[in-house]
Design an enzyme around this catalytic site. Structure first.
Site, short mmCIF file in Angstrom:
data_model
loop_
_atom_site.label_atom_id
_atom_site.label_comp_id
_atom_site.label_asym_id
_atom_site.label_seq_id
_atom_site.Cartn_x
_atom_site.Cartn_y
_atom_site.Cartn_z
N HIS A 163 0.69 -1.44 -0.14
CA HIS A 163 -0.27 -0.14 0.04
C HIS A 163 0.83 1.52 0.11
O HIS A 163 0.44 2.35 -0.51
CB HIS A 163 -0.71 0.08 0.90
CG HIS A 163 -2.04 0.45 1.31
ND1 HIS A 163 -2.29 1.90 0.31
CD2 HIS A 163 -2.66 0.41 1.35
CE1 HIS A 163 -3.10 2.69 0.41
NE2 HIS A 163 -4.21 1.52 1.47
N ASP A 380 -9.68 -5.51 -18.49
CA ASP A 380 -10.06 -5.77 -19.41
C ASP A 380 -9.24 -6.44 -19.79
O ASP A 380 -8.56 -5.27 -20.67
CB ASP A 380 -11.63 -5.27 -20.29
CG ASP A 380 -11.66 -6.61 -21.35
OD1 ASP A 380 -11.07 -7.48 -21.43
OD2 ASP A 380 -12.02 -6.01 -22.21
#
Length: 431
Positions: A163, A380
């Site tokens: 993170h 995608d």
């Protein structure tokens, strides 16, 4: 091949990790991490589920792996390693050594996963690359990727990332760029790698009281008693009627004039969590949540800013105050804590961390984050968009506001907590 552990008959077989290096030579040297990056040095995992499509997934490993090598040329710090600099601060050494990539398979159909919001971390943990417990976060790769191909031709992408390198929006930009390359498209948003905008001032100036850094010393007995329990994931839905009812309740005493869905859900869930923990009236309860800074600085953050462009603001009061006063009290606290987050306040907080090295996320009663502005379901790689996305690793007392379907006004939350607390939380929350 080495096998992962079993969980409820769900078995994933993983290859030995291969190291994917940037496709071409990248810059070396040390890469600066801001104070907001410093205190978020922990691994966050997410899994993306892709149903079978008309395109065969036989070459999914190669396509995603090759695109990873190419995207790492632009995001080259992720291919380096975390070290402690001469000043005691964490810094990334840009070695270009690459990131682990694991090819995994399972004899299960993708349908075996079911609804990921009702899954468990034993199954989810098999879909991301996890290392045995190590002595130091310095030994854990900044990024690790696993692709698991299912018997039906569907697959799951598991991303484990430190993170300190990214916030949610930055992570999505990285994954979107990676997916664009996989499809042969140019990158829409190139990363802006200079984090100097978030540096502490040369002469630290703490100009505000910073309650978000308050450390709760005595945790509720209900937390310490549940240390050996498993983490559960559950989702809850605030429908439009319930949201309107809560907003009316928050505004009925006239203390506040308006209230957003985010604010009322945050305030209400914090209060429910505090009640569920059966806290003593004088115990301190703390809500922590991130606020996006991109538009709050002048000038605004550059497009594609690579790093944590968020600040963790907080609400702090006694459990007795929170649970006995009207909902407007909690709502006003949340609203006020959001208003606090100006450029001046954040610069003061960055300097506060520089001087005191206290982490606002070190102790909290509830940590709440919103995923509603993150385009998780649009990534995608050439096999269509994911049908599900889920957190891959647990943490105590977490709450995520999930993305809304277009036109839908309900608010869905996902909560992660220990089993006995979850049972109490379910009994107390009224939805």
């Amino acid at each position: 091949m080495e096998s992962a552990g079993k969980n409820e008959n769900f078995l994933v077989t993983k290859s030995v990790p291969v190291i994917v290096k940037p496709a071409s030579k990248t810059n070396g040297g040390l890469f600066f991490l801001s104070n907001v990056d410093q205190y978020q040095c922990l691994i966050i995992s997410t899994v993306y589920s892709y149903k079978p499509s008309t395109r065969s997934s036989d070459n999914v490993f190669e396509v995603i792996k090759q695109a990873l090598a190419e995207v790492l040329v632009h995001y080259y710090p992720l291919a380096g390693k975390l070290i402690v600099g001469s000043d005691g601060r964490l810094v990334v050494e840009c070695t270009g050594e690459g990131v682990p990539f694991i090819e995994a398979t399972t004899t299960h159909e993708l349908e075996a996963l079911g609804n990921l919001t009702k899954s468990n971390f034993g199954i989810l943990g098999q879909l991301v690359h996890t290392l045995p417990p190590t002595k130091s976060i310095l030994e854990v790769p900044l990024l690790a990727i696993q692709v698991t191909r299912f018997n039906c031709g569907g697959f799951v992408l598991g991303v484990a990332i430190n993170h300190s390198m990214v916030d949610g929006l930055c992570a999505m930009e990285f994954i979107s760029s990676w997916a664009e390359i996989a499809k042969g498209s140019p990158i829409t948003v190139l990363p802006f790698l200079d984090r100097a905008v978030m540096k502490a001032r040369e002469h630290p100036k703490i100009e505000f009281p910073h309650h978000e850094f308050f450390q709760i010393k005595d945790l509720p007995k209900t937390i310490t008693a549940s240390e050996d329990e498993i983490f559960l994931i559950k989702s809850f839905s605030f429908n439009v009627e319930r949201l309107e009812q809560l907003k009316r309740s928050a505004m009925e005493d006239g203390l506040i004039e308006r209230c957003s869905s985010f604010v009322v859900v945050a305030a209400y869930t914090w209060r429910i969590m505090t009640e569920s923990l059966k806290m003593e009236a004088d115990e301190m309860t703390k809500l922590v949540f991130p606020v996006d800074l991109r538009s709050k600085f002048n000038p605004p953050f550059p497009k594609g800013y690579f790093g944590n462009a968020i600040f963790h603001t907080g609400c702090l009061c006694s459990a007795g105050e929170l649970t006995s006063k009207p909902l407007s009290f909690a709502v006003q606290m949340v609203q006020d804590s959001i208003k606090l987050v100006t450029e001046d306040y954040v610069r003061s907080a960055i300097d506060h961390y520089e001087v005191n090295r206290k982490n606002p996320m070190a102790t909290y009663t509830l940590f709440l984050s919103t995923w509603s502005k993150l385009d998780f379901l649009t990534t995608d790689f050439g096999w269509g968009k994911p049908n599900q996305v889920m957190l891959g690793n647990p943490g105590p007392n977490l709450c995520f506001i999930l993305p809304q379907e277009e036109g839908k006004k309900d608010v869905d939350i996902l909560v992660v907590m220990k089993e006995s607390l979850m049972n109490t939380f379910e009994d107390v929350i009224q939805l």
